[in-house]
Design an enzyme around this catalytic site. Sequence first.
Site, PDB file in Angstrom:
ATOM      1  N   HIS A   1      -0.536   3.669   0.856  1.00 53.30           N
ATOM      2  CA  HIS A   1      -1.168   2.668   0.073  1.00 53.30           C
ATOM      3  C   HIS A   1      -1.921   1.628   0.607  1.00 53.30           C
ATOM      4  O   HIS A   1      -2.408   1.529   1.839  1.00 53.30           O
ATOM      5  CB  HIS A   1       0.201   1.586  -0.181  1.00 53.30           C
ATOM      6  CG  HIS A   1      -0.043   0.808  -1.376  1.00 53.30           C
ATOM      7  ND1 HIS A   1      -0.159   1.044  -2.645  1.00 53.30           N
ATOM      8  CD2 HIS A   1       0.096  -0.669  -1.445  1.00 53.30           C
ATOM      9  CE1 HIS A   1      -0.155   0.246  -3.495  1.00 53.30           C
ATOM     10  NE2 HIS A   1      -0.194  -1.058  -2.694  1.00 53.30           N
TER      11      HIS A   1
ATOM     12  N   CYS B   1      -3.725   3.071  -6.456  1.00 57.26           N
ATOM     13  CA  CYS B   1      -3.859   2.040  -5.543  1.00 57.26           C
ATOM     14  C   CYS B   1      -5.291   2.334  -4.754  1.00 57.26           C
ATOM     15  O   CYS B   1      -6.247   1.412  -4.793  1.00 57.26           O
ATOM     16  CB  CYS B   1      -3.003   2.053  -4.389  1.00 57.26           C
ATOM     17  SG  CYS B   1      -2.710   3.532  -3.285  1.00 57.26           S
TER      18      CYS B   1
ATOM     19  N   HIS C   1      -3.896  -5.530  -5.878  1.00 61.33           N
ATOM     20  CA  HIS C   1      -3.507  -4.206  -5.615  1.00 61.33           C
ATOM     21  C   HIS C   1      -2.799  -3.540  -6.739  1.00 61.33           C
ATOM     22  O   HIS C   1      -2.313  -4.361  -7.741  1.00 61.33           O
ATOM     23  CB  HIS C   1      -2.563  -3.764  -4.460  1.00 61.33           C
ATOM     24  CG  HIS C   1      -1.124  -4.182  -4.648  1.00 61.33           C
ATOM     25  ND1 HIS C   1      -0.246  -3.500  -4.010  1.00 61.33           N
ATOM     26  CD2 HIS C   1      -0.544  -5.434  -5.226  1.00 61.33           C
ATOM     27  CE1 HIS C   1       0.885  -3.968  -4.364  1.00 61.33           C
ATOM     28  NE2 HIS C   1       0.718  -5.084  -5.080  1.00 61.33           N
TER      29      HIS C   1
END
Length: 330
Positions: A287, A234, A299
């Site tokens: 994240h 991420c 993402h």
Amino acid sequence: MKKYWLIAAILLLSIAFGSSVQAEDKEMYVDVSVATLWSEPDQARDLDAPSLSNPVDMWEWTESMTYEEKKWLVGELQTQALYGQKVTILEEQGDWVKVAVDGQPTPKNELGYPAWMPKDQLADQKRYSVLKEKKSFALVTAPTANIYDDRIKSQEFKEISFNTRLPVVAQTGSMVLVATPSDGMKWVSSDHVSIYKNEEDIPNPDGEDVIETGKQFLGLPYLWAGASGFGFDCSGFTHTIYKAHGITIPRDSSVQAEHGTAVSKDNLQKGDLLFFAYEEGEGSVHHVGMYIGDGQMIHAPNSESTVEIIDVFESDYYSSEFAGARRYID
């Protein structure tokens, strides 16, 4: 005489117990398409061999792994470094070196992101270092690009990643001659690169620019610690997209969440980074994604998925763990 016996004894003990050797801060350059860096030396499995050799075969490695085999990498890997990227050696242990990756900011080390990699994936070429300092550079803008031994592309040399930067030696027609860390001059199609005099020469992006760049990777499988066109995690995704547009942000999501300018949920703009944390957004950040407008986010989610676009605030999981947003584009 006692002094020499003491030195010999220390060396013998070092060899006997396999202790690592502290290295001077020596700068070297990544000599493979992508170097994958580990938390500790000699932790890799047999199936990781394609990522540890020189040259590497990134597709063979990533496409051969099952979900469980990919999931095992969580915590074992730290980051990746690209072909020709500078690293600083911090420590040596057998065939492995601990390096700090230049251009990947982290509180862990002021020289760059620290982790372990095989020593034979590095090159120490003075001429290359001079060219890297003095010449313009070709920045790979395609997800991956081939470089060739000759201008007519009859012999492929290596497949390299998005955001790779190599010194430019010459331009002719549709091809660019670039310098490599240890294999002389190679050719790359001008369609796959942009050429800049220096980092400051890269145009300032707007939100649409970083979004369009990110969309090139839709469907690319996630890779823990990935920071290349062969696979992203991420924060590797957001760090690399911004880096390719001349903006250096921290490597990890938890640190990305502490920099830039804080933005409220009601004031989000395209290109802002969205962060998510444990304990319904109140715990540690785990994240990050990029806001693309209309309540959507692009993402790299996890080891069982690919780069994707989702309606972020309609997702029970992500909306419940939303921990704020940061803006890195002026």
